[in-house]
Design a protein around this motif. Structure first.
Motif, PDB file in Angstrom:
ATOM      1  N   MET A  18      15.288  61.139  16.899  1.00  0.00           N
ATOM      2  CA  MET A  18      17.081  60.263  15.933  1.00  0.00           C
ATOM      3  C   MET A  18      16.314  60.266  15.386  1.00  0.00           C
ATOM      4  O   MET A  18      16.716  59.606  14.584  1.00  0.00           O
ATOM      5  N   LEU A  19      14.846  59.750  15.178  1.00  0.00           N
ATOM      6  CA  LEU A  19      13.998  59.478  13.899  1.00  0.00           C
ATOM      7  C   LEU A  19      13.360  60.852  12.917  1.00  0.00           C
ATOM      8  O   LEU A  19      12.902  61.571  13.430  1.00  0.00           O
ATOM      9  N   CYS A  20      14.852  60.351  11.669  1.00  0.00           N
ATOM     10  CA  CYS A  20      13.882  61.420  10.665  1.00  0.00           C
ATOM     11  C   CYS A  20      12.369  61.375  10.417  1.00  0.00           C
ATOM     12  O   CYS A  20      11.426  60.314   9.925  1.00  0.00           O
ATOM     13  N   THR A  21      11.601  62.478  10.109  1.00  0.00           N
ATOM     14  CA  THR A  21      10.183  62.973  10.359  1.00  0.00           C
ATOM     15  C   THR A  21      10.028  63.236   8.730  1.00  0.00           C
ATOM     16  O   THR A  21      10.227  64.574   9.291  1.00  0.00           O
ATOM     17  N   LYS A  22      10.078  62.989   8.515  1.00  0.00           N
ATOM     18  CA  LYS A  22       9.255  63.803   6.677  1.00  0.00           C
ATOM     19  C   LYS A  22       8.703  65.836   6.867  1.00  0.00           C
ATOM     20  O   LYS A  22       7.729  64.921   7.912  1.00  0.00           O
ATOM     21  N   ASP A  23       9.278  66.854   6.683  1.00  0.00           N
ATOM     22  CA  ASP A  23       8.430  67.583   7.526  1.00  0.00           C
ATOM     23  C   ASP A  23       7.951  68.052   8.792  1.00  0.00           C
ATOM     24  O   ASP A  23       7.681  68.775   8.966  1.00  0.00           O
ATOM     25  N   LEU A  24       9.081  67.274   9.504  1.00  0.00           N
ATOM     26  CA  LEU A  24       8.906  67.127  11.052  1.00  0.00           C
ATOM     27  C   LEU A  24      10.109  67.850  11.345  1.00  0.00           C
ATOM     28  O   LEU A  24      10.708  66.705  11.111  1.00  0.00           O
ATOM     29  N   ARG A  25      10.653  68.794  12.462  1.00  0.00           N
ATOM     30  CA  ARG A  25      11.792  68.877  12.349  1.00  0.00           C
ATOM     31  C   ARG A  25      12.370  67.581  13.391  1.00  0.00           C
ATOM     32  O   ARG A  25      11.941  67.383  13.811  1.00  0.00           O
ATOM     33  N   THR A  26      13.224  67.028  12.982  1.00  0.00           N
ATOM     34  CA  THR A  26      14.651  66.678  13.679  1.00  0.00           C
ATOM     35  C   THR A  26      15.334  66.889  13.943  1.00  0.00           C
ATOM     36  O   THR A  26      16.860  67.120  13.363  1.00  0.00           O
ATOM     37  N   THR A  27      15.865  66.791  15.405  1.00  0.00           N
ATOM     38  CA  THR A  27      17.386  67.497  16.593  1.00  0.00           C
ATOM     39  C   THR A  27      18.603  66.621  16.374  1.00  0.00           C
ATOM     40  O   THR A  27      18.836  67.285  16.909  1.00  0.00           O
ATOM     41  N   ALA A  28      17.735  65.363  17.417  1.00  0.00           N
ATOM     42  CA  ALA A  28      18.887  64.432  17.685  1.00  0.00           C
ATOM     43  C   ALA A  28      19.568  65.069  18.947  1.00  0.00           C
ATOM     44  O   ALA A  28      20.174  64.805  19.508  1.00  0.00           O
ATOM     45  N   GLY A  29      18.101  66.628  19.864  1.00  0.00           N
ATOM     46  CA  GLY A  29      18.611  66.690  20.620  1.00  0.00           C
ATOM     47  C   GLY A  29      19.721  67.673  20.776  1.00  0.00           C
ATOM     48  O   GLY A  29      20.787  68.647  21.885  1.00  0.00           O
ATOM     49  N   SER A  30      20.323  68.379  19.941  1.00  0.00           N
ATOM     50  CA  SER A  30      21.399  69.136  18.802  1.00  0.00           C
ATOM     51  C   SER A  30      21.270  70.551  18.328  1.00  0.00           C
ATOM     52  O   SER A  30      20.573  70.400  17.623  1.00  0.00           O
ATOM     53  N   ILE A  80      23.235  71.701  16.503  1.00  0.00           N
ATOM     54  CA  ILE A  80      23.688  71.315  15.125  1.00  0.00           C
ATOM     55  C   ILE A  80      22.913  70.833  14.159  1.00  0.00           C
ATOM     56  O   ILE A  80      22.424  70.997  13.215  1.00  0.00           O
ATOM     57  N   LEU A  81      21.823  70.288  15.479  1.00  0.00           N
ATOM     58  CA  LEU A  81      20.648  70.035  14.047  1.00  0.00           C
ATOM     59  C   LEU A  81      18.696  70.475  14.325  1.00  0.00           C
ATOM     60  O   LEU A  81      18.243  70.593  14.027  1.00  0.00           O
ATOM     61  N   ALA A  82      19.092  71.877  15.446  1.00  0.00           N
ATOM     62  CA  ALA A  82      17.949  72.265  15.667  1.00  0.00           C
ATOM     63  C   ALA A  82      16.759  72.823  14.654  1.00  0.00           C
ATOM     64  O   ALA A  82      16.195  73.091  14.764  1.00  0.00           O
ATOM     65  N   ASP A  83      17.462  73.444  13.563  1.00  0.00           N
ATOM     66  CA  ASP A  83      16.317  73.459  12.460  1.00  0.00           C
ATOM     67  C   ASP A  83      16.706  72.540  11.265  1.00  0.00           C
ATOM     68  O   ASP A  83      15.765  72.472  10.910  1.00  0.00           O
ATOM     69  N   PHE A  84      17.224  71.244  11.589  1.00  0.00           N
ATOM     70  CA  PHE A  84      16.620  71.216  10.628  1.00  0.00           C
ATOM     71  C   PHE A  84      15.398  69.925  10.100  1.00  0.00           C
ATOM     72  O   PHE A  84      14.547  69.451  11.216  1.00  0.00           O
ATOM     73  N   ARG A 104      29.664  63.740   8.977  1.00  0.00           N
ATOM     74  CA  ARG A 104      29.324  64.519   8.576  1.00  0.00           C
ATOM     75  C   ARG A 104      28.812  66.155   8.732  1.00  0.00           C
ATOM     76  O   ARG A 104      27.932  66.559   7.695  1.00  0.00           O
ATOM     77  N   TYR A 105      28.527  65.836   9.904  1.00  0.00           N
ATOM     78  CA  TYR A 105      28.006  67.565  10.325  1.00  0.00           C
ATOM     79  C   TYR A 105      28.907  68.230  10.059  1.00  0.00           C
ATOM     80  O   TYR A 105      30.066  68.790  11.393  1.00  0.00           O
ATOM     81  N   ASP A 106      29.125  69.113   8.902  1.00  0.00           N
ATOM     82  CA  ASP A 106      30.198  70.169   7.998  1.00  0.00           C
ATOM     83  C   ASP A 106      29.707  71.479   7.750  1.00  0.00           C
ATOM     84  O   ASP A 106      30.280  72.341   7.805  1.00  0.00           O
ATOM     85  N   GLY A 107      28.346  71.583   8.001  1.00  0.00           N
ATOM     86  CA  GLY A 107      27.966  73.564   8.505  1.00  0.00           C
ATOM     87  C   GLY A 107      27.826  73.369   6.927  1.00  0.00           C
ATOM     88  O   GLY A 107      27.886  74.385   6.305  1.00  0.00           O
ATOM     89  N   VAL A 108      27.692  72.292   6.153  1.00  0.00           N
ATOM     90  CA  VAL A 108      27.581  72.744   4.726  1.00  0.00           C
ATOM     91  C   VAL A 108      26.327  72.549   4.142  1.00  0.00           C
ATOM     92  O   VAL A 108      25.922  73.368   3.192  1.00  0.00           O
ATOM     93  N   ARG A 109      26.145  71.536   4.038  1.00  0.00           N
ATOM     94  CA  ARG A 109      24.938  70.997   3.684  1.00  0.00           C
ATOM     95  C   ARG A 109      23.238  71.046   4.679  1.00  0.00           C
ATOM     96  O   ARG A 109      21.891  71.410   4.050  1.00  0.00           O
ATOM     97  N   TYR A 110      23.612  71.030   5.419  1.00  0.00           N
ATOM     98  CA  TYR A 110      22.489  71.135   6.323  1.00  0.00           C
ATOM     99  C   TYR A 110      22.908  71.382   7.870  1.00  0.00           C
ATOM    100  O   TYR A 110      24.470  71.281   7.952  1.00  0.00           O
ATOM    101  N   GLY A 111      22.016  71.500   9.118  1.00  0.00           N
ATOM    102  CA  GLY A 111      22.878  71.595  10.289  1.00  0.00           C
ATOM    103  C   GLY A 111      23.096  73.253  10.914  1.00  0.00           C
ATOM    104  O   GLY A 111      23.147  73.760   9.181  1.00  0.00           O
TER     105      GLY A 111
END
Lengths: 490, 94
Positions: free
Chosen positions: A80-92, A94-98, A322-329
């Motif tokens: 759930m915690l953003c890590t710079k340059d290290l993938r952060t998915t929130a287990g989802s 929708i964020l699998a490649d974020f 915010r998860y709208d498929g436009v900017r990320y995710g």
């Protein structure tokens, strides 16, 4: 093996005295991850730069540079915690490649304190769950019994510490998501006072309830980690300006003069006898340490789960917009079948990207906030939330600590409750109140079931009074400290 | 109780496409959950202010200054589709 079960404090001291290098310690944990993560699924992503981080610490130590209070300590971070340059998915999905372009304040503070990031741990999708079964990346398993859940939503963080896959970890707790998995896996977990720890860079689930906190092998270790991550952050306006005490140096196991409240609503017949006996044992220990126990009452206890799910899902429905498929995710594929309008673009993207529990909660929250239902559900829940807080404040005028169970029973079997959302929600009866009221809470190992499953004891105190939790927790763990890895892993 | 039509309406409000099977299942599950939540309605709350955040938030101020942060390439790096430093979206008719 010794390193994998060593307390954070011992490990840190040994690294600091250069009896052990940070690189050696990190390598041992990475080896354990390689060996056991395929079964436990505690990590979603392992940090390929962990060893480089450790070597950098060793270089600093060699030159006598200030390395920070957690120097060389290999830690796991909930996804759930953003890590710079290290993938952060929130287990989802929708964020699998974020891959975040910045780190959460908690992560930044840990790294500034010298901690090594081993990787990102598995969790229920968007922290919505009590079993880690709703993760897009598959269920995590409990190191004490691989057929059972590690709890949730910070199940991977708990399993990582219990299984020797990390020296300590960070979880997040919105309705019990640190304390319940800590209880199921036999580790110490603390949800700090709301506002103690910055939420900047943490994927938002329910903003008025979310808090990050440590999950560790000992109470003192929890204090050390919390000291490193707590305190005002200009990037989170809900953080408190209060100074951060050095809890770890002030742990006092003499409880003379302390009053410990036992809410009669927490000692229900539905507790399993083993849970009841672990709590009773803890009561005897705090009495032996000089504390006086008093019976107290929290009559709204059985309503708390309802308030929690109305408030949390309402906030989630807004936060997850915010998860709208436009900017990320994730974005749905429109190449063969274009969207007829913008609504369809969003609907298809979100319908594919979110799992069923997340959709269930977004729909529930949207319903509770929608015209015609807002007053009856969301507003009403917030009014009762104020009454709940008043009941806690009243109780804390009679005692400094509340002691009770974390859960009704030890870890349940994988698949046992996943198809019944209400049964899963009712797991959270003893944990949700702390988030609604904003007070700190701790789960400390209190015993084992006959089947060898850990059972946690919950401690609650008034806002910003974490020291009481560390003091009482240290008394309980003295009799119960789990120094070994689970049998399964030996 | 929440009907299948209502679930479908709310799902659209939340911009979530759900299958007919999901709609049916959600209507049943959410009805059970909402029925349980009725226990909140029984608590008298006349004149009680809603509590929306658990601690008193201290207002603090900072200068309203522009800060430069990373760069556009970094910001679009996780985009599903990008052209240069711009987010790219498919054409939608409506």
């Amino acid at each position: 093996m010794e390193i994998l079960t060593m307390s954070l404090k011992n490990l840190r001291d040994r690294i600091h005295r250069r009896e052990l290098s940070a690189a050696e310690a990190t390598t041992q944990f990475l080896t354990q991850i390689e060996k056991w993560n395929p079964r436990l699924n505690a990590y979603i992503t392992v940090n390929e730069r962990a060893l480089d981080q450790a070597r950098a610490i060793d270089r600093k130590l060699a030159t006598g540079e200030d390395v920070g209070p957690l120097a060389g300590v290999p830690m796991a971070i909930k996804d759930m915690l953003c890590t710079k340059d290290l993938r952060t998915t929130a287990g989802s999905k929708i964020l699998a490649d974020f891959v975040p372009p910045y780190s959460a304040t908690v992560v930044e503070r840990l790294e500034n304190s010298g901690a090594i990031t081993l990787g990102k741990t598995n969790q229920d999708e968007f922290a919505m769950g009590s079993s880690s079964e709703t993760s897009y990346f598959g269920v995590s398993r409990n190191p004490w019994d691989l057929d059972r859940v590690p709890g949730g939503s910070s199940g991977g963080s708990a399993a990582a510490v219990a299984g020797g896959l990390a020296c300590a970890s960070i979880g997040t707790d919105t309705g019990g998501s640190i304390r319940q998995p800590a209880s199921f896996c036999g580790v110490v977990g603390i949800k700090p006072t709301y506002g103690r720890v910055s939420r900047y860079g943490i994927v938002a689930y329910a903003s008025s309830l979310d808090q990050a906190g440590p999950m560790t092998r000992t109470v003192e270790d929890s204090a050390l980690v919390l000291e490193a991550i707590a305190g005002r952050d200009p990037r989170d306006s809900t953080t408190a300006a209060q100074p951060v005490p050095t809890w770890s140096q002030n742990i006092n196991k003499d409880l003379k003069g302390l009053k410990v409240g036992l809410p009669k609503e927490y000692f229900l017949d539905l507790l399993t006898p083993e849970t009841r006996s672990a709590v009773d044992k803890a009561i005897a220990q705090v009495r032996a340490a000089g504390a006086e126990t008093v019976e107290v009452s929290l009559p709204l206890t059985d309503i708390a789960v309802s308030i929690y799910y109305l408030v949390a899902t309402s906030e989630a429905s807004s936060n997850l917009a915010r998860y709208d498929g436009v900017r990320y995710g994730h974005r749905a594929d429109f190449s063969t079948e274009p969207a007829r309008d913008l609504a369809e673009f969003y609907c298809r993207t979100r319908g594919e990207g979110f799992g069923s529990e997340v959709k269930r909660r977004i729909i529930l929250g949207t319903y509770a906030l929608s015209s015609g239902y807002y007053d009856a559900y969301y507003k009403k829940a917030c009014q009762v939330r104020r009454l709940l807080r008043a009941q806690f404040l009243e109780v804390f005028s009679k005692c400094q600590v509340i002691l009770g169970p974390v859960c009704i029973a030890p870890a349940f079997k994988i698949g046992e409750r996943i198809s019944d959302p209400l049964a899963m929600y009712l797991n959270d009866i003893f944990t949700t109140s702390a988030n609604l009221v904003g007070i700190p809470g701790m789960s400390v190992p209190g015993g084992f079931s006959a089947q060898g499953l850990p059972i946690g004891v919950q401690l609650l105190s008034a806002h910003f009074q974490e020291q009481h939790l560390f003091n009482v927790g240290a008394v309980i763990e003295e009799a119960m400290a789990i120094k070994e890895l689970p049998n399964v892993l030996q | 109780m929440i009907s299948e039509d209502e679930v479908a309406r709310v799902a659209f409000l939340a911009r979530l496409s759900i299958s007919p099977d999901e709609t049916k299942r959600l209507a049943a599950q959410l009805s059970t959950v909402l029925q349980h939540f009725e226990n909140v309605a029984k608590v008298p709350t006349e004149g009680v202010e809603p509590l929306v955040t658990p601690t008193d938030i201290e207002v603090f101020w900072r200068a309203d200054q522009v800060e430069t942060w990373a760069n556009a390439e970094v910001a679009v790096a996780s985009a599903p589709e990008a052209v240069g430093n711009l987010f790219k979206v498919p054409p939608v008719v409506g």
